[in-house]
Design a protein around this motif. Sequence first.
Motif, PDB file in Angstrom:
ATOM      1  N   UNK A 117      -1.823 -11.962  -2.517  1.00 11.71           N
ATOM      2  CA  UNK A 117      -1.963 -12.659  -1.242  1.00 11.71           C
ATOM      3  C   UNK A 117      -2.550 -11.736  -0.178  1.00 11.71           C
ATOM      4  N   UNK A 118      -2.065 -10.502  -0.134  1.00  6.86           N
ATOM      5  CA  UNK A 118      -2.571  -9.555   0.854  1.00  6.86           C
ATOM      6  C   UNK A 118      -4.030  -9.205   0.590  1.00  6.86           C
ATOM      7  N   UNK A 119      -4.395  -9.105  -0.680  1.00  5.38           N
ATOM      8  CA  UNK A 119      -5.781  -8.808  -1.014  1.00  5.38           C
ATOM      9  C   UNK A 119      -6.696  -9.937  -0.558  1.00  5.38           C
ATOM     10  N   UNK A 120      -6.287 -11.169  -0.789  1.00  5.62           N
ATOM     11  CA  UNK A 120      -7.085 -12.304  -0.330  1.00  5.62           C
ATOM     12  C   UNK A 120      -7.208 -12.299   1.190  1.00  5.62           C
ATOM     13  N   UNK A 121      -6.115 -11.948   1.869  1.00  7.30           N
ATOM     14  CA  UNK A 121      -6.165 -11.838   3.332  1.00  7.30           C
ATOM     15  C   UNK A 121      -7.113 -10.722   3.771  1.00  7.30           C
ATOM     16  N   UNK A 122      -7.094  -9.610   3.047  1.00  8.06           N
ATOM     17  CA  UNK A 122      -7.972  -8.483   3.388  1.00  8.06           C
ATOM     18  C   UNK A 122      -9.442  -8.865   3.247  1.00  8.06           C
ATOM     19  N   UNK A 123      -9.767  -9.615   2.202  1.00  5.48           N
ATOM     20  CA  UNK A 123     -11.145 -10.067   2.006  1.00  5.48           C
ATOM     21  C   UNK A 123     -11.561 -10.972   3.163  1.00  5.48           C
ATOM     22  N   UNK A 124     -10.677 -11.889   3.558  1.00 12.02           N
ATOM     23  CA  UNK A 124     -10.968 -12.784   4.682  1.00 12.02           C
ATOM     24  C   UNK A 124     -11.100 -11.996   5.986  1.00 12.02           C
ATOM     25  N   UNK A 125     -10.275 -10.975   6.155  1.00 11.77           N
ATOM     26  CA  UNK A 125     -10.303 -10.169   7.376  1.00 11.77           C
ATOM     27  C   UNK A 125     -11.657  -9.501   7.529  1.00 11.77           C
ATOM     28  N   UNK A 126     -12.203  -8.976   6.435  1.00 12.89           N
ATOM     29  CA  UNK A 126     -13.542  -8.384   6.462  1.00 12.89           C
ATOM     30  C   UNK A 126     -14.570  -9.417   6.938  1.00 12.89           C
ATOM     31  N   UNK A 127     -14.468 -10.622   6.406  1.00  9.32           N
ATOM     32  CA  UNK A 127     -15.451 -11.658   6.737  1.00  9.32           C
ATOM     33  C   UNK A 127     -15.403 -12.030   8.215  1.00  9.32           C
ATOM     34  N   UNK A 128     -14.212 -12.010   8.807  1.00  5.42           N
ATOM     35  CA  UNK A 128     -14.049 -12.422  10.196  1.00  5.42           C
ATOM     36  C   UNK A 128     -14.318 -11.279  11.166  1.00  5.42           C
TER      37      UNK A 128
END
Length: 239
Positions: A117-128
């Motif tokens: 879950x945290x990894x998916x959040x980290x990927x999204x954080x990069x995008x934003x």
Amino acid sequence: MSGVGDPATERRGPVSFTGQRDAVSAAGQYGGAGGAVSDLPRDALGAAKAEVGALARPAAVERASAALAQSRIVRTARLTLLPVGLENLDDLVRLKADPRVFEVMLHGVRTPERTREELEDDVDFWAVRGYGTWAVHLDGHAQRGSGEFLGIVGLMERPDGRGVALRYALWPECRGRGYAREAARAALDYAHAAGVRRVIGVARETNEASRGVMEEIGMTAAGEFRNQGHRMIVFESVR
């Protein structure tokens, strides 16, 4: 590690459409030999423009995406920092389940499910945000998926509202070699270059190694608070 900063602005390079000239040239057949696009009947002109867009867009997007990905890779004298992706999941599961590494981190050790879950959040954080967490690899010439995985370093938005924070977590075997300091300095420089004016870091008072890293890269003590009975020291870097 964690902190308040101004949001960074994601910088994108200019986009060029290398396929456009050939498409326009081919469209000249509608106007006869040597015909120009302006000579086309209206319907044919519209079709030609649509063809140009269809040919140019995928290549341009691909080039822009590749350039953006390259701009987020950070290399130091000994390390390569790569934005985390799903290919890092197995390494991250091991790292975040190790109490030697994550027991002193915010929220402690993680389950495999929480790590995903945290990894998916980290990927999204990069995008934003245009900045985020990197996987740290030993080898200044490492490509994605190669080079020894040492841990993670990067920037996060602290859930307690204190702002954008620097964090790092490397295998205990890396201690004493300066890898954490080298990776943390690179991440901090990237944050400020991306427009984040203030970056903080948080460490337990008893975590002398982590506090030492922040002091060595130029961060200064700026406050403290208590968390679950521990005295936490807040460091900051303002540029």
